[in-house]
Design an enzyme around this catalytic site. Structure first.
Site, PDB file in Angstrom:
ATOM      1  N   SER A  77       0.842  -1.199   0.000  1.00 21.75           N
ATOM      2  CA  SER A  77       0.000   0.000   0.000  1.00 21.75           C
ATOM      3  C   SER A  77       0.871   1.240   0.000  1.00 21.75           C
ATOM      4  O   SER A  77       2.026   1.215   0.460  1.00 21.75           O
ATOM      5  CB  SER A  77      -0.899   0.002   1.240  1.00 21.75           C
ATOM      6  OG  SER A  77      -1.522   1.259   1.413  1.00 21.75           O
ATOM      7  N   TYR A 130      -2.134  -0.393  10.629  1.00 23.37           N
ATOM      8  CA  TYR A 130      -2.169  -0.729   9.210  1.00 23.37           C
ATOM      9  C   TYR A 130      -0.884  -0.294   8.510  1.00 23.37           C
ATOM     10  O   TYR A 130      -0.253  -1.069   7.778  1.00 23.37           O
ATOM     11  CB  TYR A 130      -3.376  -0.053   8.555  1.00 23.37           C
ATOM     12  CG  TYR A 130      -3.561  -0.364   7.083  1.00 23.37           C
ATOM     13  CD1 TYR A 130      -4.050  -1.602   6.671  1.00 23.37           C
ATOM     14  CD2 TYR A 130      -3.262   0.591   6.114  1.00 23.37           C
ATOM     15  CE1 TYR A 130      -4.230  -1.885   5.320  1.00 23.37           C
ATOM     16  CE2 TYR A 130      -3.440   0.320   4.763  1.00 23.37           C
ATOM     17  CZ  TYR A 130      -3.919  -0.916   4.375  1.00 23.37           C
ATOM     18  OH  TYR A 130      -4.092  -1.197   3.037  1.00 23.37           O
TER      19      TYR A 130
END
Length: 702
Positions: free
Chosen positions: A579, A592
């Site tokens: 990501s 995250y």
């Protein structure tokens, strides 16, 4: 569905009178209908094997007169999937007139070029070598099929006698001869010598049957095959046990699959020494009966009889001489032994080539075995893609059926090696191979994608399959998986439930890949989830879940995948979907973002470690991919929209505005990023990161 008049035990009567009536007087449509039904039953003919025809009267575009036209399956087609586009339409009178210019067996190949001068339908498929076999028979509808039961008789030592007695003179016999113009003349002579017959048996090859209508032809074919099948059934075990009885016993079904899954990647690597191959494993009863038998050592070296069989399987299989229950924990020692078996096979094949080659023979092709038999376990087949390896497996089962039948009623007779070579290296066969379409970039590759039942993972699976790869869809959600697999067929994809937190589940997924395709070349770690909270709101459970799924999951899947990649010794790719958050610091994202950063750095570490194995490890970094993503469902999307003071529907445009390119990122964009790494153009790239985010300056790697 219309009531069927006749039913059989060994073949299926699929004729539907209502369906047939819907074609009216269109004989070509009825030919295609009949062909598709015949090709749907492997007991009747194998994939790509045999050909069918009909003759009609059409208006000649030049003379305006009614002329007889033969419609026959074209070169390289399959009757089971035949359409009008797969037919060749030729003038019957012109085909028969070629007899006046035929110069004999030594000039067979030049006749094929002359078929083109007989074409009526300008959209015709290239006429096949079997065209004259149909042209010189006067019947309106003709079937040339390769049923196992008929070939078993045709490939037996007393085949001619059995044919005469079994069919009471209604089926003539033509000795083995390579397909071509002269064989067509031999069929013509057989009919002249035996008026009123219903068919012709080709020694070692197959069966010709016919009829005045499509239905009559279809029923004639079924009845002849049924009679041959019944005759064989009555003789199985009559004089001696089938294949001489069992020499060894099979392992239990699950143990067979365990052993096969371990050894399949090793075999795949060895079978890929010239070019990468895709595998198929088969442990059906027919296979086990043959490979466990006393007659295996006698029959396997003889090779197959029907040309269609050995063109797909090579003339002989490789038989593994290792116990079925051997401990496979030491793969290095096992590989050393099996490598010697492969080397001996290649030497034998080279000798076969050198001994039988002609002055104009094409160069020797890949000398590796296509079929590998492991007594007590099963059969492996390796070819350029899944469809080809599956069909090779089916063809060898056809060959097993032929040997079983021939041995039951007489003695199996294989094709002489010179005859086999002349067909395998036939210049016309070589020309057919050269006409094959160019392979897709990933046609020899197998990809396992985690989290691929939807969103980015499904898009990656779709893209890799579109480029020719076999894909293994895996996901935690079995219902979503069942829906996603509908977009794939048995040769392009399988689905396996997978929880990346359970080691046993990961092992099962790779086992399924090895059994279905022979191994794995591409591992894509895409399974994931997102939790966005401030530091003080992030619970230990949140932290553990994110790091377990994203980091530990990637670690364990990659670890198991590398075992397969190393066993194959063909290199490979691991692609990790991370990501933008792995590179960009932001609020409310500690769990995250940390996990994503760990994914990226693990990728660098693996790239450094696995480089000597030619295993490339790269990263694709998406950002704000909303379509189809479970991450963006429900409260997550609502929360982000609320934070920005916009509606959920406006989220894609909002995220696009913050990128340099002002673009919305789709799942397809991420899939294209994965393909960039595995498609061949970046084969010397490893340890890299590809940002697919529309351009987020803060995420620039350098």
């Amino acid at each position: 569905m219309a009531i069927l008049e006749k039913q059989y035990k060994h073949v299926s009567n699929l004729w539907d009178e209502q369906k047939a009536a819907s074609f009216g007087d269109d004989e070509v449509a009825l030919l295609i209908y009949r062909s598709n039904m015949l090709g749907a039953d492997l007991r009747i003919t194998n994939y790509g094997g045999g050909n069918t025809s009909c003759k009609t009267f059409e208006k000649d575009p030049l003379s305006g007169k009614q002329v007889e036209i033969m419609w026959v399956k074209g070169s390289g087609g399959d009757i089971g999937t035949l359409t009008k586009a797969g037919l060749a339409g030729l003038y019957v009178d012109k085909l028969r007139a070629l007899e006046s210019v035929y110069r004999g067996l030594e000039f067979e190949d030049e006749m094929v070029e002359l078929f083109n001068h007989c074409i009526y339908d300008l959209d015709s498929k290239a006429p096949s070598i079997d065209t004259p076999l149909h042209a010189f028979l006067p019947f309106k509808h003709i079937d040339h099929l390769h049923p196992d039961a008929a070939i078993a008789i045709a490939a037996s030592k007393e085949g001619e006698k059995i044919t005469q007695e079994l069919f009471e003179g209604q089926i003539a016999w033509v000795p083995w001869q390579r397909p071509g113009f002269d064989l067509g003349l031999q069929l013509k002579k057989a009919l002249e010598d035996n008026p009123g017959i219903r068919g012709i048996m080709l020694g070692g090859h197959g069966l010709f049957t016919w009829g005045d209508t499509a239905y009559d032809c279809y029923i004639n074919s079924l009845e002849v095959i049924e009679k041959a099948s019944q005759y064989l059934e009555e003789n199985y075990g009559k004089n001696r046990p089938v294949f001489g009885g069992d020499k060894i016993q099979s392992l239990a079904p699950e143990k067979r699959k365990d052993q096969a899954a371990i050894i399949a990647p090793l075999l795949r690597g060895l079978a890929s020494s010239y070019d990468r191959m895709v595998g198929t494993f088969n442990d059906s009863d027919a296979v086990l009966q043959f490979i466990n038998s006393n007659d295996l050592d006698k029959l396997a070296p003889l090779g197959t009889s029907c040309p269609d069989h050995f063109l797909r399987t090579k003339i002989r299989p490789l038989v593994l001489d290792i116990p079925a229950d051997q401990d496979l924990s030491d793969l290095a020692q096992l590989k050393e032994h099996i490598s010697k078996l492969f080397a001996d096979y290649r030497d034998s094949y080279k000798d076969y080539y050198e001994t039988h080659k002609r002055s104009n023979s094409p160069g020797m092709r890949d000398p590796n075995p296509v079929i590998i038999l492991w007594p007590g376990v099963g059969m492996f087949s390796y070819a350029k893609n899944k469809q080809t390896s599956r069909v090779a497996s089916e063809f060898y089962i056809n060959a097993i059926n032929v040997m079983r039948g021939a041995e039951a009623v007489s003695e199996y007779v294989s094709l002489p090696l010179q005859e086999a070579f002349d067909i395998e290296y036939w210049l016309l066969e070589e020309a057919k191979l050269q006409r094959m379409p160019k392979e897709q970039p990933l046609s020899r590759k197998v990809a396992l994608i985690t989290g691929s039942a939807g969103g980015i993972g499904k898009a990656i699976a779709d893209k890799l399959a579109k480029e020719g790869a076999c894909v293994v869809l895996t996901d935690l959600d079995p219902e979503r998986l069942k829906e996603s697999i509908k977009d794939f067929n048995k040769d392009t994809g399988i689905q396996v439930p997978l929880n990346v937190l359970e080691p046993e589940s990961i092992v099962k997924a790779f086992k399924a890949a090895s059994l279905a395709f022979g191994g794995v070349d591409i591992v894509v770690n895409c399974a994931g989830l997102a939790i966005s909270k401030p530091l003080t709101d992030t619970s230990e459970a949140d932290w553990d879940l994110l790091n377990d799924v994203l980091v530990k999951g990637q670690f364990m899947v990659s670890q198991e995948g590398v075992k397969i990649l190393r066993a194959q010794a063909l290199g490979g790719d691991i692609i990790n979907i991370a990501s933008k958050n792995a590179l960009v610091s932001g609020p409310n994202n500690v769990g995250y973002g940390t996990a994503k950063a760990a994914q990226v750095h693990m990728s660098r570490l693996l790239a450094a470690e696995l480089g000597p194995d030619k295993i490339r490890v790269n990263v694709v970094n998406p950002d704000a991919v909303i379509e189809g993503s479970k991450i963006w469902e429900g409260k997550w999307a609502e929360g982000r929209a609320k934070a920005y003071g916009i509606s959920v529907e406006d989220l894609p445009a909002h995220y696009a505005k913050r990128t340099l390119l002002n673009e919305i990122i789709s799942t397809e964009d991420i899939a294209n990023g994965v393909f960039a790494f595995v498609g061949g153009s970046l084969s010397k790239s490893t340890g890299n990161i590809l940002n697919v985010d529309g351009g987020v300056a803060a995420a620039f790697v350098r």
